[in-house]
Design an enzyme around this catalytic site. Structure first.
Site, PDB file in Angstrom:
ATOM      1  CD  GLU A 244      -1.835   2.309   1.860  1.00 55.56           C
ATOM      2  OE1 GLU A 244      -1.198   3.002   1.067  1.00 55.56           O
ATOM      3  OE2 GLU A 244      -2.609   2.683   2.921  1.00 55.56           O
TER       4      GLU A 244
ATOM      5  CD  GLU B   4       3.079   8.694   3.480  1.00 57.79           C
ATOM      6  OE1 GLU B   4       3.097   7.788   3.039  1.00 57.79           O
ATOM      7  OE2 GLU B   4       2.477   9.454   4.442  1.00 57.79           O
TER       8      GLU B   4
END
Length: 543
Positions: A266, A275
């Site tokens: 994920e 991120e």
């Protein structure tokens, strides 16, 4: 092979927490030769035939567990205090097999490092043949992740994901977790009897799903302290735990004893790429995945459309009014007003919005995780072109994403689109400090340019322009242009639910936009041509 007196104990013998046999690859995963947790000893020596070897003993050296010849041995670090030592068997068609192996638990990380150092030195000194498995080695220097990411950012990142309350927030996103579960269970054929690597495993929930789907073995790689919780969760599910190994470390540096048939992860952040975990997902693909192996998710798409939202624009602009005070405790704050005004517009807005606010049909930009290169994710450049469906003020660009799990049985989408059930990703809007005016049928062009930075995020450069409209427009140029620079690392989490809009704003063209493009459900499997798109530097794809 003998060490000088006084160094024998330090270099050639190591106390262990435990050692256990690994069943050979052909053995049943339910084999009962798993390890007791009694103390053990690892000794390097010459063996009866004089061949350099490593042997393991339990009960403080009284019980011989077995050993390997260093010439045929490989060692793989699974975590700070856990390693696997494998003995090579036959070699067929350039693929190595392994006849036996041992799961080793050290007392401290320092003991582990000393053991690995001795192992490598003895192999080298004896001119031992053989190389490491092609899925990479554990770097003794800074790994690629450390070179790209600031240490302070990485520390906060792994601290955040090492907390159960944040894992709970993601687990309770039932759109996210439920779609992953359905994608795995409905595609058992892709998992049954296969080796799986869970990249950034977090709590280990996806590893457990893969084991439920019949995976032969799952390697759950997690760099944060959440790895310890994942081990507890896995151990608490004994029917699955024998087929799951949790490995604490970064995918850029850990070693695995075998290649993976399928990766699951994920890796999505806000706007899909926040991120920068997609880069780790791609690195894991290149290090661990067999040729033509599967990736869950397989493809991602970033969707974009211009929007109009007077309420949001005024809300952001009004934040800077504080700096228009000329006598704040007898201090004139106005010199900082302009900087503050631009600062508030440098924050992307994360919330759920009404899809009727969109001014034009969306376009999307494809990232094929099976083909994209890591370096392609350092800069993402998307040309923009829209045809306004309504006359209004354009306040910026709205974005969301979806990902495809291209399973052999049931391809399944996970979407974060406005109008669909809300996820913890919500949607993202880049608001321009200077709105644009458009008429129905007018062309809107521009550019969305994302540049990665060392704080594990991106700087967003957005430009939108309106072109001449009406008769003779093809000979005309740009009428208006508005640009903005935003930091994806520092969004404004508005988190409000979509507002109720008046009948005057609820215009028919907006309703058409919602019906023709935005209703992308997770069951949508009609995008078969999407997988034939080239890797994503080909630019945007228009509806």
């Amino acid at each position: 092979m003998e060490a000088p007196s006084g160094q024998r104990q330090r270099r050639l013998e190591f106390g262990l927490v435990s050692v256990s046999d690994l069943p050979p690859p052909a053995a049943s995963t339910s084999s009962a030769d798993s390890a007791p947790s009694s103390p053990a000893v690892a000794r390097f020596g010459g063996g009866d035939s004089g061949v350099a070897e490593l042997r393991f003993y339990r009960d403080n050296g009284a019980s011989d567990v077995g050993g390997v010849e260093l010439a045929d041995a490989q060692i793989f670090k699974l975590g700070p205090v856990q390693s696997i030592c494998m003995s090579e068997g036959s070699e067929t068609n350039k693929e190595k097999s392994y006849s036996k192996g041992f799961n080793i638990h050290f007392k401290t990380e320092e003991e582990s490092e000393a053991f690995h150092c001795t192992f490598e030195q003895l192999k080298k000194e004896g001119s031992i043949k053989g190389t490491r498995l092609p899925n990479g080695v554990l770097s003794t220097s800074k790994c690629k992740f450390d070179d790209k990411i600031e240490a302070s950012s990485a520390k906060m990142y792994f601290h955040y994901y090492g907390q159960l309350l944040h894992q709970q927030n993601m687990l309770q996103d039932y759109v996210r977790t439920g779609t992953y579960y359905a994608a795995v269970i409905e595609n058992r054929a892709d998992f049954t009897g296969r080796v799986v690597v869970d990249v950034g495993a977090g709590s280990g929930i996806l590893s457990l799903f893969a084991a439920q789907a019949g995976a032969k073995h799952v390697y759950a790689v997690e760099a944060s302290e959440m790895a310890e919780y994942a081990r507890k969760l896995v151990a608490g599910n004994p029917s699955l735990s024998q087929r799951i190994t949790v490995i604490k470390g970064k995918v850029e540096e850990v070693e695995l004893p075998e290649k993976a048939d399928i990766l699951i992860s994920e890796p999505m952040g806000t706007l899909l790429v926040n991120e920068r975990m997609l880069e780790s997902y791609v690195i894991a693909r290149d290090r661990f995945l067999v040729p033509d192996g599967k990736m869950f998710p397989t493809v991602g798409r970033i969707h974009m459309a211009p929007f109009s939202d007077e309420y949001l624009f005024v809300e952001i602009a009004n934040k800077a009014l504080f700096w228009q005070q000329q006598s704040y405790y007898d201090v004139n704050l106005t010199p900082l007003y302009g900087t503050a005004f631009q600062g508030y517009f440098s924050q992307p807005v994360v919330d759920a919005f009404d899809p009727r606010l969109l001014v034009a049909p969306p376009i999307f930009h494809v990232i094929d995780f099976t083909k994209v290169k890591e370096e392609d994710l350092y800069e993402i450049d998307v040309p923009l072109r829209f045809i306004a469906a309504v006359g209004t003020r354009v306040h910026g660009l709205a974005c969301w994403f979806d990902v495809l799990f291209n399973g052999s049985t049931v391809p399944r989408w996970l979407t974060t689109a406005p109008g669909s059930p809300t996820t913890h990703w919500y949607q993202l809007r880049c608001v321009l400090s200077q709105p644009l005016y458009v008429m129905a049928g007018q062309e809107i062009t521009g550019r969305l340019h994302l540049v990665a930075h060392k704080s594990q995020s991106y700087t967003i450069y957005l430009t939108l322009s309106t072109k001449m409209w009406g008769p003779g427009a093809e000979q005309g140029g740009i009428l208006q242009t508005s640009s903005g620079k935003l930091d994806l690392k520092e969004p404004y989490y508005r988190m409000s639910q979509p507002q109720a809009y008046t009948i005057a704003q609820d215009q028919q063209p907006h309703q058409l936009l919602q019906s023709q493009e935005l209703n992308v459900q997770t069951q949508d499997i009609e995008e078969t041509d999407l997988l034939e798109q080239p890797a994503q530097n080909s630019g945007a794809h228009f509806s």
